[in-house]
Design a protein around this motif. Structure first.
Motif, PDB file in Angstrom:
ATOM      1  N   VAL A   1       0.835  -1.205   0.000  1.00 25.08           N
ATOM      2  CA  VAL A   1       0.000   0.000   0.000  1.00 25.08           C
ATOM      3  C   VAL A   1       0.868   1.252   0.000  1.00 25.08           C
ATOM      4  CG1 VAL A   1      -1.762   1.299   1.249  1.00 25.08           C
ATOM      5  CG2 VAL A   1      -1.931  -1.180   1.095  1.00 25.08           C
ATOM      6  N   LYS A   2       1.960   1.190   0.781  1.00 22.24           N
ATOM      7  CA  LYS A   2       2.864   2.354   0.818  1.00 22.24           C
ATOM      8  C   LYS A   2       3.437   2.626  -0.560  1.00 22.24           C
ATOM      9  CE  LYS A   2       4.535   2.004   5.560  1.00 22.24           C
ATOM     10  NZ  LYS A   2       5.581   1.330   6.353  1.00 22.24           N
ATOM     11  N   LYS A   3       3.861   1.556  -1.222  1.00 23.28           N
ATOM     12  CA  LYS A   3       4.482   1.728  -2.539  1.00 23.28           C
ATOM     13  C   LYS A   3       3.456   2.203  -3.558  1.00 23.28           C
ATOM     14  CE  LYS A   3       8.153   1.471  -5.012  1.00 23.28           C
ATOM     15  NZ  LYS A   3       8.985   0.328  -4.716  1.00 23.28           N
ATOM     16  N   LEU A   4       2.273   1.615  -3.503  1.00 26.59           N
ATOM     17  CA  LEU A   4       1.214   2.017  -4.438  1.00 26.59           C
ATOM     18  C   LEU A   4       0.874   3.497  -4.236  1.00 26.59           C
ATOM     19  CD1 LEU A   4      -0.927   1.385  -6.576  1.00 26.59           C
ATOM     20  CD2 LEU A   4      -2.429   0.581  -4.744  1.00 26.59           C
ATOM     21  N   ARG A   5       0.774   3.873  -2.977  1.00 23.75           N
ATOM     22  CA  ARG A   5       0.442   5.267  -2.672  1.00 23.75           C
ATOM     23  C   ARG A   5       1.527   6.203  -3.206  1.00 23.75           C
ATOM     24  NH1 ARG A   5      -0.471   7.224   3.432  1.00 23.75           N
ATOM     25  NH2 ARG A   5       1.700   6.571   3.520  1.00 23.75           N
ATOM     26  N   ALA A   6       2.796   5.791  -3.012  1.00 24.15           N
ATOM     27  CA  ALA A   6       3.896   6.627  -3.506  1.00 24.15           C
ATOM     28  C   ALA A   6       3.802   6.785  -5.020  1.00 24.15           C
ATOM     29  CB  ALA A   6       5.239   6.005  -3.124  1.00 24.15           C
ATOM     30  N   ILE A   7       3.517   5.681  -5.714  1.00 23.99           N
ATOM     31  CA  ILE A   7       3.436   5.745  -7.180  1.00 23.99           C
ATOM     32  C   ILE A   7       2.293   6.674  -7.609  1.00 23.99           C
ATOM     33  CG2 ILE A   7       2.906   4.400  -9.258  1.00 23.99           C
ATOM     34  CD1 ILE A   7       4.362   2.022  -7.887  1.00 23.99           C
ATOM     35  N   LEU A   8       1.138   6.522  -6.973  1.00 20.75           N
ATOM     36  CA  LEU A   8      -0.018   7.362  -7.329  1.00 20.75           C
ATOM     37  C   LEU A   8       0.297   8.833  -7.082  1.00 20.75           C
ATOM     38  CD1 LEU A   8      -2.975   5.242  -5.855  1.00 20.75           C
ATOM     39  CD2 LEU A   8      -2.182   5.331  -8.215  1.00 20.75           C
ATOM     40  N   ARG A   9       0.995   9.088  -5.988  1.00 16.83           N
ATOM     41  CA  ARG A   9       1.341  10.488  -5.678  1.00 16.83           C
ATOM     42  C   ARG A   9       2.356  11.031  -6.676  1.00 16.83           C
ATOM     43  NH1 ARG A   9       1.721  10.320   0.947  1.00 16.83           N
ATOM     44  NH2 ARG A   9      -0.480  10.804   1.318  1.00 16.83           N
ATOM     45  N   TYR A  10       3.345  10.206  -7.014  1.00 19.07           N
ATOM     46  CA  TYR A  10       4.318  10.634  -8.035  1.00 19.07           C
ATOM     47  C   TYR A  10       3.603  10.996  -9.327  1.00 19.07           C
ATOM     48  CZ  TYR A  10       8.920   9.524  -6.007  1.00 19.07           C
ATOM     49  OH  TYR A  10      10.070   9.520  -5.266  1.00 19.07           O
ATOM     50  N   LEU A  11       2.608  10.154  -9.681  1.00 24.44           N
ATOM     51  CA  LEU A  11       1.896  10.350 -10.949  1.00 24.44           C
ATOM     52  C   LEU A  11       0.916  11.518 -10.885  1.00 24.44           C
ATOM     53  CD1 LEU A  11       1.064   6.600 -11.665  1.00 24.44           C
ATOM     54  CD2 LEU A  11       2.631   8.037 -13.009  1.00 24.44           C
ATOM     55  N   GLY A  12       0.526  11.888  -9.638  1.00 20.72           N
ATOM     56  CA  GLY A  12      -0.474  12.952  -9.487  1.00 20.72           C
ATOM     57  C   GLY A  12      -1.870  12.474  -9.830  1.00 20.72           C
ATOM     58  N   THR A  13      -2.108  11.154  -9.710  1.00 20.71           N
ATOM     59  CA  THR A  13      -3.430  10.636 -10.077  1.00 20.71           C
ATOM     60  C   THR A  13      -4.322  10.389  -8.870  1.00 20.71           C
ATOM     61  OG1 THR A  13      -2.562   8.382 -10.121  1.00 20.71           O
ATOM     62  CG2 THR A  13      -2.606   9.586 -12.213  1.00 20.71           C
ATOM     63  N   CYS A  14      -3.729  10.419  -7.667  1.00 20.08           N
ATOM     64  CA  CYS A  14      -4.503  10.266  -6.431  1.00 20.08           C
ATOM     65  C   CYS A  14      -3.674  10.882  -5.331  1.00 20.08           C
ATOM     66  CB  CYS A  14      -4.753   8.782  -6.134  1.00 20.08           C
ATOM     67  SG  CYS A  14      -5.464   8.470  -4.489  1.00 20.08           S
ATOM     68  N   ASP A  15      -4.312  11.634  -4.437  1.00 24.21           N
ATOM     69  CA  ASP A  15      -3.516  12.293  -3.393  1.00 24.21           C
ATOM     70  C   ASP A  15      -3.147  11.329  -2.269  1.00 24.21           C
ATOM     71  OD1 ASP A  15      -5.661  12.133  -1.631  1.00 24.21           O
ATOM     72  OD2 ASP A  15      -6.296  14.204  -1.969  1.00 24.21           O
ATOM     73  N   GLY A  16      -3.712  10.136  -2.270  1.00 25.59           N
ATOM     74  CA  GLY A  16      -3.320   9.109  -1.299  1.00 25.59           C
ATOM     75  C   GLY A  16      -3.700   9.431   0.129  1.00 25.59           C
ATOM     76  N   ASN A  17      -4.583  10.392   0.297  1.00 22.75           N
ATOM     77  CA  ASN A  17      -4.922  10.829   1.648  1.00 22.75           C
ATOM     78  C   ASN A  17      -5.940   9.872   2.282  1.00 22.75           C
ATOM     79  OD1 ASN A  17      -5.838  12.170   3.924  1.00 22.75           O
ATOM     80  ND2 ASN A  17      -5.460  14.174   2.986  1.00 22.75           N
ATOM     81  N   MET A  18      -5.431   8.980   3.122  1.00 18.16           N
ATOM     82  CA  MET A  18      -6.289   7.939   3.665  1.00 18.16           C
ATOM     83  C   MET A  18      -7.240   8.467   4.731  1.00 18.16           C
ATOM     84  SD  MET A  18      -3.751   4.630   3.521  1.00 18.16           S
ATOM     85  CE  MET A  18      -4.977   3.356   3.325  1.00 18.16           C
ATOM     86  N   GLU A  19      -6.840   9.530   5.449  1.00 18.73           N
ATOM     87  CA  GLU A  19      -7.725  10.084   6.484  1.00 18.73           C
ATOM     88  C   GLU A  19      -9.000  10.632   5.860  1.00 18.73           C
ATOM     89  OE1 GLU A  19      -4.320  11.672   6.416  1.00 18.73           O
ATOM     90  OE2 GLU A  19      -3.963   9.647   7.144  1.00 18.73           O
ATOM     91  N   GLN A  20      -8.864  11.217   4.667  1.00 23.39           N
ATOM     92  CA  GLN A  20     -10.039  11.804   4.013  1.00 23.39           C
ATOM     93  C   GLN A  20     -10.746  10.806   3.117  1.00 23.39           C
ATOM     94  OE1 GLN A  20      -8.833  15.404   2.047  1.00 23.39           O
ATOM     95  NE2 GLN A  20      -8.248  16.408   3.957  1.00 23.39           N
ATOM     96  N   GLY A  21     -10.278   9.579   3.139  1.00 19.37           N
ATOM     97  CA  GLY A  21     -10.950   8.549   2.352  1.00 19.37           C
ATOM     98  C   GLY A  21     -10.552   8.530   0.894  1.00 19.37           C
ATOM     99  N   SER A  22      -9.492   9.264   0.518  1.00 19.35           N
ATOM    100  CA  SER A  22      -9.073   9.256  -0.883  1.00 19.35           C
ATOM    101  C   SER A  22      -8.474   7.920  -1.279  1.00 19.35           C
ATOM    102  CB  SER A  22      -8.017  10.321  -1.152  1.00 19.35           C
ATOM    103  OG  SER A  22      -8.468  11.560  -0.750  1.00 19.35           O
ATOM    104  N   MET A  23      -8.087   7.153  -0.273  1.00 23.07           N
ATOM    105  CA  MET A  23      -7.544   5.840  -0.558  1.00 23.07           C
ATOM    106  C   MET A  23      -7.995   4.911   0.552  1.00 23.07           C
ATOM    107  SD  MET A  23      -3.590   5.323  -1.611  1.00 23.07           S
ATOM    108  CE  MET A  23      -3.060   3.643  -1.498  1.00 23.07           C
ATOM    109  N   ARG A  24      -8.558   3.770   0.174  1.00 28.10           N
ATOM    110  CA  ARG A  24      -8.960   2.797   1.165  1.00 28.10           C
ATOM    111  C   ARG A  24      -8.850   1.416   0.541  1.00 28.10           C
ATOM    112  NH1 ARG A  24     -13.564   5.875  -0.644  1.00 28.10           N
ATOM    113  NH2 ARG A  24     -15.230   4.475  -1.313  1.00 28.10           N
TER     114      ARG A  24
END
Lengths: 493, 89, 495
Positions: free
Chosen positions: A182-205
């Motif tokens: 999940v950490k790696k996936l989140r990093a990739i999404l953030r690098y790409l700018g396709t998801c902010d990866g913000n789990m507290e706000q529910g952007s990623m679950r």
């Protein structure tokens, strides 16, 4: 093969956990997937809802092309097959926060097919986890169950927000691996700018599929833990669920394929009553939406704008800067962190810079609960500080103090290190005459220790410490060491 | 069968109506059974008469911001939310 | 009021021209219709009359007419099928489940009509969610056909657009909007001696029309003449960015296409439409239609549509399947009539059990079944494949001809309750019309004669995709040749 360390002991022997993850990542876009309503977080209830999102009679979806681009971009970032022909299907089920009575999703023909992610394990090992598919779908609204004794409240602000569902293969075998994924996936999404990866706000679950088996056996029956919204909870949920399943089986029971919920307060999973009914989603192609098609040029154009991704960056940091895999991994975990490091390291000792960035900057930010963007110390200033050490203006120990002054709240916060060093007179004493005098003074004051040191050379360190203390830490430690050894007549070892 | 399908469709059907409904449904299903006579080997399913490229919108916020309209016809609402009988998860 | 001065006798084209010539005002015209509507309760064509709104709009139209600023349909009163969402005016699709749903938005098609100056007399009856061929499934009760035989038995006006066809036949509006999923414009038009035009799929926007089956639904007009239909379609049609299945092509002036010249037109006659047990008078009328077209200079060509037999079975999978999903939104949460339940799922089941009528429930269950696990391939996928074969039949036929000529319905208007007993028999009403929806083509029903009991019968012309100009041109020639001028006796008129 599962490493021995990943096995869990049970009364009947060792067990292996098998984990697959379905991560729902909110697509970074201004408007929703099929309507022109806004996606910003935290708005007043039902204010970011169009007639389409509320499924008023006669409303029709129109796809937001940015979301298609983002899905393709993500697919490319996951080194995955991009499907230039994909189909939107309706997934039919009833739920109060699902206004249409169906979710527009992609079932048999998703926009992105197979890909892979390399995850970084403890101790620097790397493992490849397969990606089965990525598809676009609508998010549902939000139900609030705790506002009223007899009623649930429904807010449709999230209804229709674009999600990418990214489905992994069941390639993970421990909570740690799942978390690393999940950490790696989140990093990739953030690098790409396709998801902010913000789990507290529910952007990623994540929906976490867990089963257990004896090593070498067929896959066991899996349970799906729905909507786990932090990396820590993913770990806890897996550990609890695996233990639960092992206990059930070892007590002679059977695992029912079911949907479960993770309760963070109790640290355990429980069966979801509302989802017990056997699912029959009756998928069929949405007749309101034509098949999603695009050209190879469209994909190529996106590929050309892809940034350097974490794995490539890590490799470059190791190759070009000579950093360890661990340090490089830490630095590239966030694109902004990596950029900070590269700016700080420009034209100077990269290893020393990496140490300062990781040991001082990241540690300080972590403690203060800040992100790199809020750092009181700028990358250039970190570089200057490294320079002050390497040109022997100050010692590493003094540098630590200077950094704290720059970082912590106070009149020196955010100032250039050279100014602080100058103003506070922290420059290292390199004048051998002055250091010699200090060494002589210490030797003269401690004749008994001199005798001891001659017998036990390690005592020299005590003299060095005394000299450093008497010079306020400003004496060059190496010069002090050499002089002490010479004066005591000890051979340099 | 009818009971299960009615459950999936969330339609309350009175017990006494089930047999009649079952007869009607099987008559209709018997009628559509003719389709099995047709050789459809390799025929691409026809999902829409439209054969052009999918049309898209730009990523611009052009809609929303009218919660009163959204809630105007709600059978039950509370404090800006739709209200439904409590859902137990 | 004498017959000569009865403004409701005018066709839409005549009324338009009369308004421009200032022979009468929009308010006078509108009042004439309002009075007739008020006296028409026995027909149950209007389920909601909006006379105040109509008169307000007529007043505005009179101002524009006076200012020389008239739009194409300025001041022309029409009725609107209750499937079209109308802003601020209750819209129910004639289902209890929508309760008093009052949209805050206007369907694209009606918006187009109002922007061209037309005005609304009220909302028209239809089969619940457009599911039916007799208008008997309406939650507001059946609409009655203005046409009767000597024995005065109440007859159905066809469906689902029964309110639209009855209103036009009874002169309760110059024209009406309607929708057609399997024949719901053409079949009621045939049963009431009116003209019903189902345009090509994508010609009119579906935005704001309560959906029945998304890949089949299409809006169109029911009117008294082919010319009126052409005028209505010119205003109703057009691309809409909010409906991505609407065609991004320009809308011609369809009225201008009515040249009366069809010399050289190849009129195809599909042999498979000679179904068993077709009444001989329908067969005779069909033959007469061919003769009329030939006399007008057209060439009659035999063509084959080999998969015709499978159109109804495919339709009765595809339409209910799409409907089962389209109607899932009626759950008592955001709008409509909610029935209390023990928990959320019970609330859904009670709401939907009470809110949907029997025919709608039947189709939702069929559709749910056809899509359910294990049956999808055998039913739904198979039906989609057969649908392609049906569409390909038309493509092949159009290599040999330009339009097709068929009967519209297998019979004239029938008595109430006749087909209710057997749903399957009711479905057979769509046997000649449903292929057109499956292939997304335009079709029009033109009144062509009377049966032995004095009830109207229609002939259908089917065109190529987006070939409405050619279709309307042929239809007008057919209309002129048939010279249908009969009218129902006004047994219903309470005034």
């Amino acid at each position: 093969m599962t490493e021995k360390t990943n096995l869990i002991a049970g009364v009947t022997g060792d067990w292996e956990i098998v984990i697959g993850l379905e991560v729902h990542a909110q697509v970074t876009s201004d408007a929703k997937l099929f309507s022109g309503a806004a996606t910003t977080f935290g708005a007043e209830p039902n204010t970011q809802v169009s007639l389409v999102d509320a499924a008023m009679p006669g409303m029709l979806p129109v796809i937001n092309w940015k979301c298609v681009e983002q899905a393709v971009r993500t697919g490319l970032g996951l080194k995955a097959q991009i499907n230039r022909y994909s189909v939107f299907d309706r997934k039919n089920y009833f739920y109060p926060d699902l206004p249409q009575g169906y979710q527009i999703s992609q079932y048999l023909q998703p926009i992105v097919g197979e890909g892979e992610i390399e995850i970084d394990l403890e101790g620097g090992a790397v493992k490849t986890v397969g990606i089965e598919r990525l598809h676009l779908e609508q998010d549902a609204g939000k139900s609030l169950h705790d506002q009223h004794p007899d009623l649930s409240f429904v807010d449709l602000n999230r209804s229709g927000v674009a999600l990418m569902e990214i489905v992994s293969r069941p390639d993970m075998h421990s909570a740690g691996e799942a978390q690393a994924y999940v950490k790696k996936l989140r990093a990739i999404l953030r690098y790409l700018g396709t998801c902010d990866g913000n789990m507290e706000q529910g952007s990623m679950r994540a929906d976490v599929n867990v089963s257990v088996r004896k090593p070498g056996d067929e896959l066991g029956t899996r349970c799906e833990i729905k909507n786990v919204n932090s990396i820590r909870f993913i770990g806890q949920a897996i550990e609890h669920e695996a233990r639960r399943q092992i206990d059930v089986i070892e007590d002679g029971g059977k695992i029912n394929q079911e949907t479960r919920l993770f309760d963070p307060k109790r640290g355990e999973t429980r069966s979801m009553r509302s989802k017990e009914e056997a699912h029959d989603y009756r998928y069929f192609p949405d007749p309101d939406l034509l098949p999603l098609t695009f050209s190879a040029e469209f994909v190529d154009d996106i590929a050309r704008t892809l940034p350097e991704l974490p794995d490539d960056k890590k490799k470059r940091f190791m190759d070009d800067y000579g950093l360890s895999a661990y340090d490089a991994g830490v630095l590239v975990s966030e694109a902004e962190n990596a950029d900070f490091f590269e700016l700080a390291a420009k034209g100077r000792d990269a290893k020393a810079t990496a140490n300062m960035v990781i040991g001082s900057v990241f540690a300080g930010l972590n403690k203060a609960g800040l992100t790199i963007a809020d750092s009181p110390v700028q990358a250039e200033q970190v570089g200057q500080l490294v320079d002050l050490i390497s040109d022997q203006t100050i010692s590493s120990r003094i540098a630590k103090d200077v950094f704290d002054l720059m970082f912590d709240e106070g009149s020196d916060q955010g100032r250039d290190p050279s100014d602080i060093v100058e103003e506070k007179g922290l420059k290292q004493v390199t004048d051998t005459g002055a250091i010699e005098a200090a060494v002589d003074a210490v030797i003269a004051a401690n004749p008994d220790k001199v005798e001891q040191a001659k017998a036990k050379p390690k005592m020299a360190g005590w003299f060095v410490g005394q000299v450093m203390q008497s010079t306020g830490g400003k004496a060059n430690p190496q010069a002090v060491n050499q002089l002490v050894l010479a004066k005591l007549g000890i051979e340099d070892q | 069968m009818v009971r299960r399908i009615a459950g999936l469709a969330r339609i309350q059907v009175a017990e006494e109506k089930l047999p009649g409904l079952a007869r009607e449904l099987s008559a209709i299903l018997g009628f559509v059974e003719q389709l099995s006579e047709v050789d459809t080997q390799g025929v691409h399913p026809y999902t829409s008469p439209v054969e052009t490229q999918i049309k898209a919108r730009a990523d611009e916020v052009t809609d929303g911001g009218y919660p009163d309209d959204i809630l105007a016809n709600a059978p039950e609402k509370d404090d800006g939310y739709f209200a439904v009988p409590k859902v137990v998860e | 009021m004498t017959q000569d001065s009865d403004l409701t006798r005018l066709t839409l084209a005549q009324a338009r021209d009369g308004l421009r010539a200032k022979s009468f005002s929009a308010q006078e015209l509108t009042r004439s219709f309002i009075d007739r509507v008020a006296a028409s309760d026995k027909l149950n064509a209007y389920i909601l009359a909006t006379p105040e709104l109509a008169l307000e709009a007529a007043t505005r139209s009179d101002k524009r007419l006076a200012d020389g600023d008239a739009r194409p349909l300025e001041g022309l009163p029409i009725g609107v099928k209750d499937l079209f969402c109308t802003s601020g005016v209750r819209t129910t699709a004639c289902s209890d489940i929508l309760g008093d749903f009052t949209p805050t938005y206007e369907s694209k098609v009606t918006e187009n009509l109002w922007q061209d100056g037309a005005l609304m007399l009220g909302k028209l009856n239809n089969d619940e969610f457009a599911m039916g061929s007799s208008n008997e499934t309406s939650a507001f009760g059946p609409c009655i056909n203005p046409w009767q035989t000597d024995d005065k038995t109440p007859l159905v006006p066809g469906g689902s657009s029964g309110g639209s066809s009855a209103a036009v036949a009874a002169r309760l509006g110059l024209a009406a909007t309607a929708t057609d999923t399997g024949g719901s414009i053409r079949q009621p038009a045939a049963l009431t001696g009116t003209v019903g035009l189902k345009p090509t799929y994508g010609r009119c926007s579906r935005w704001g029309i309560v959906a029945f089956a998304s890949s089949l639904d299409q809006a169109g007009p029911i009117a008294r003449t082919v010319r009126d239909s052409a005028i209505m379609l010119t205003s109703m049609a057009g691309h809409d960015a909010r409906d991505t299945t609407s065609a991004d092509i320009s809308v011609p002036d369809f009225e201008a296409a009515l040249t009366g010249d069809i010399r050289g037109l190849r009129v195809g006659v599909p042999q498979e439409y000679r179904v068993d047990a077709m009444p001989s008078e329908i067969e005779t009328l069909w033959q007469q239609g061919m003769d009329w077209m030939r006399d007008a200079g057209a060439e009659i060509v035999d063509v084959s549509l080999p998969h015709t037999k499978y159109a109804l079975p495919a339709y009765y999978i595809i339409a209910p399947a799409e409907a089962s999903s389209n109607l899932a939104r009626y759950d008592g949460v955001r709008y409509g009539a909610r029935k209390p339940g023990a928990d959320i799922d019970d609330m859904y089941a009670q709401t939907r059990g009470a809110g949907f009528g029997e025919e709608v429930q039947r189709r939702l269950l069929i559709g749910t079944y056809a899509l359910s696990a294990g049956y999808y391939d055998a039913y739904y996928l198979k039906a989609l494949q057969v649908r392609r074969l049906i569409a390909q039949d038309f493509e092949k036929a159009y290599e040999k001809c330009d339009v097709l000529l068929t009967p519209t319905t297998p019979s004239a208007a029938f008595a109430l309750d006749k087909a209710q007993a057997d749903p399957l028999e009711m479905y057979l009403n769509d046997v000649f019309t449903v292929t057109v929806n499956l292939a997304g083509l335009p079709g029009i029903s033109v009144p062509a004669g009377l049966d032995a009991n004095g009830l109207p019968l229609g002939l259908q012309l089917i065109g190529k995709a987006f070939g409405e100009e050619e279709l309307l041109r042929a239809a007008e020639v057919l209309e002129t040749a048939a010279g249908f001028s009969s009218e129902p006796t006004e047994w219903w008129n309470a005034s």
